[in-house]
Design a protein around this motif. Structure first.
Motif, short mmCIF file in Angstrom:
data_model
loop_
_atom_site.label_atom_id
_atom_site.label_comp_id
_atom_site.label_asym_id
_atom_site.label_seq_id
_atom_site.Cartn_x
_atom_site.Cartn_y
_atom_site.Cartn_z
N MET A 128 0.67 -5.74 7.30
CA MET A 128 0.11 -6.08 5.82
C MET A 128 -0.06 -7.99 6.35
O MET A 128 1.88 -8.05 6.99
N TRP A 168 11.86 -7.49 1.98
CA TRP A 168 10.06 -7.52 2.81
C TRP A 168 10.67 -6.92 4.27
O TRP A 168 10.18 -6.17 4.52
N PHE A 169 11.52 -7.85 4.82
CA PHE A 169 11.47 -7.92 6.79
C PHE A 169 12.47 -7.19 6.45
O PHE A 169 11.86 -6.67 7.97
N ASN A 170 13.38 -6.98 5.94
CA ASN A 170 14.57 -6.52 6.41
C ASN A 170 13.33 -4.64 6.17
O ASN A 170 13.83 -3.79 6.58
N LYS A 171 12.57 -3.87 4.84
CA LYS A 171 11.79 -2.55 5.19
C LYS A 171 10.83 -2.46 5.27
O LYS A 171 10.29 -1.51 6.80
N TYR A 172 10.58 -4.25 6.22
CA TYR A 172 9.04 -3.87 6.65
C TYR A 172 8.87 -5.47 7.91
O TYR A 172 8.15 -6.30 7.29
N LYS A 220 7.12 -5.72 10.63
CA LYS A 220 6.01 -6.21 11.58
C LYS A 220 5.32 -6.52 10.29
O LYS A 220 4.15 -7.33 11.00
N ASP A 221 5.47 -6.66 9.31
CA ASP A 221 4.66 -7.41 8.54
C ASP A 221 4.82 -8.89 8.68
O ASP A 221 5.61 -9.56 9.43
N ASN A 251 6.86 -13.42 12.74
CA ASN A 251 5.47 -13.28 11.98
C ASN A 251 6.11 -13.69 10.43
O ASN A 251 5.55 -13.12 9.81
N SER A 288 12.74 -4.53 -5.58
CA SER A 288 11.70 -3.01 -4.97
C SER A 288 11.01 -2.59 -6.47
O SER A 288 10.18 -2.31 -5.85
N ASP A 327 7.89 -4.07 -4.75
CA ASP A 327 7.45 -3.48 -2.96
C ASP A 327 6.87 -2.32 -4.19
O ASP A 327 5.22 -2.03 -3.47
N ARG A 356 2.30 -1.41 -2.87
CA ARG A 356 1.93 0.34 -2.98
C ARG A 356 1.40 0.93 -3.84
O ARG A 356 0.48 1.74 -3.22
#
Length: 330
Positions: A1, A20-24, A26-27, A52, A224, A227, A231
């Motif tokens: 994303m 966000w970077f900690n959880k996702y 690759k986004d 990224n 959170s 987030d 989603r």
């Protein structure tokens, strides 16, 4: 994303990017921030250099710039706002420009570029005030009754976002949240101002009788919630985000002094500010029931951790302190 985060150098925005970077990891995140008094690149020093991540210094009111960076964006998370009530009383015009005009520009360009989700971050202050003598809470069905230039501008922005849903089909969601606390919050705001003043053995100003009530949430719980709304939230819906943590301002002051082993003689009562709302409280049952969101940060534990963060990170807040205090001398 691929996300566009506006106001990502501010308190909540910078914490959201790190969350966000900690959880996702690759986004991809584009961070658009004007770097006003509330935007601090130092809050994101650990993010700079990521392949990224792209920081763009600019104004959300700049139509050409927003058009340029909106291409290819999947979701917008709009934190960008003038957000200090005291500042809004001194200079309302910039609040109108940033919070209303800027939000309009973002929505217009999101429609143009077919953004899949536009999430707007708002405040409980749009609902006005509650009486101390009741247990009432604001809900998604509460009517708007903003009472400061700041809350009026945020209320207008909420309606702009909803208009873009109904008129232009922009898939939007809105969260209205209570007072946030945590690391990297500017020392002009209540909790960090109290902590940093106490560290310097300076008076801790308390408006009026200190009995104004705020509903407190740790910034990571707020992140959170955003987030899960991104989603699982339904386009067009509003979700109130709070953790049932109502505290008198004076109790916050005394708790911080106790944590820091400082005397209550540092408390200094000052004249109340104009239009000071008496009490905020949020009913967050909708986001809990429909989306399954849960908070994880106990106030007493994480207020102590927040005090410790400021004690251990003078490098971050010390350069901001003089400017932060200057707003209260106008």
């Amino acid at each position: 994303m691929k996300l566009l985060v506006t106001g990502g150098a501010g308190f909540i925005g910078s914490n959201f990017i790190k969350y966000w970077f900690n959880k996702y990891p690759k986004d991809y995140i584009v961070n658009l921030d004007k770097l006003t008094y509330a935007g601090h690149p130092s809050s994101l020093k650990d993010i700079v250099g990521k392949k990224n991540y792209n920081f763009v210094k600019g104004d959300i009111c700049d139509e050409k710039l927003v058009d340029k960076i909106m291409g290819g964006i999947d979701a917008v998370v709009n934190f960008a706002a003038e957000s200090h009530v005291d500042r809004s009383i001194i200079d309302p015009d910039i609040f109108v420009k940033t919070n209303i005009v800027g939000t309009t520009v973002l929505c217009r360009q999101a429609v143009k570029h077919h953004v899949k989700r536009f999430h707007h971050v708002s405040t409980d202050e749009v609902f006005g005030t509650l009486k101390l003598t009741t247990s009432d809470k604001f809900s998604e069905n509460s009517h708007y009754d903003p009472r400061s230039p700041y809350s009026v501008s945020k209320a207008a922005a909420d309606f702009v976002v909803r208009m873009y849903l109904h008129t232009f089909g922009l898939p939007i969601t809105i969260t209205n949240t209570s007072n946030n606390y945590g690391p990297y919050q500017d020392p002009e705001k209540l909790i960090p101002r109290l902590i940093t003043n106490a560290m310097d053995n300076q008076p801790l100003p308390v408006y009026g009788d200190g009995k104004n009530v705020r509903d407190w949430i740790h910034v990571d719980d707020h992140c959170s919630a955003i987030d899960i709304v991104l989603r699982k939230g339904q386009p067009g819906e509003t979700y109130l985000v709070g953790v049932n943590c109502e505290k008198y301002n004076i109790d916050i002051v005394k708790t911080i002094l106790k944590i820091m082993d400082k005397p209550e003689s540092l408390i200094s009562y000052v004249p109340d500010r104009p239009g000071h709302d008496r009490r905020y409280a949020l009913d967050s049952s909708k986001i809990r029931r429909q989306l399954g969101w849960r908070s994880t940060h106990d106030f007493d534990i994480w207020l102590t951790k927040t005090v410790e963060w400021y004690q251990q990170n003078k490098w971050w807040w010390r350069p901001l302190k003089a400017r932060a205090e200057s707003i209260y001398k106008k």
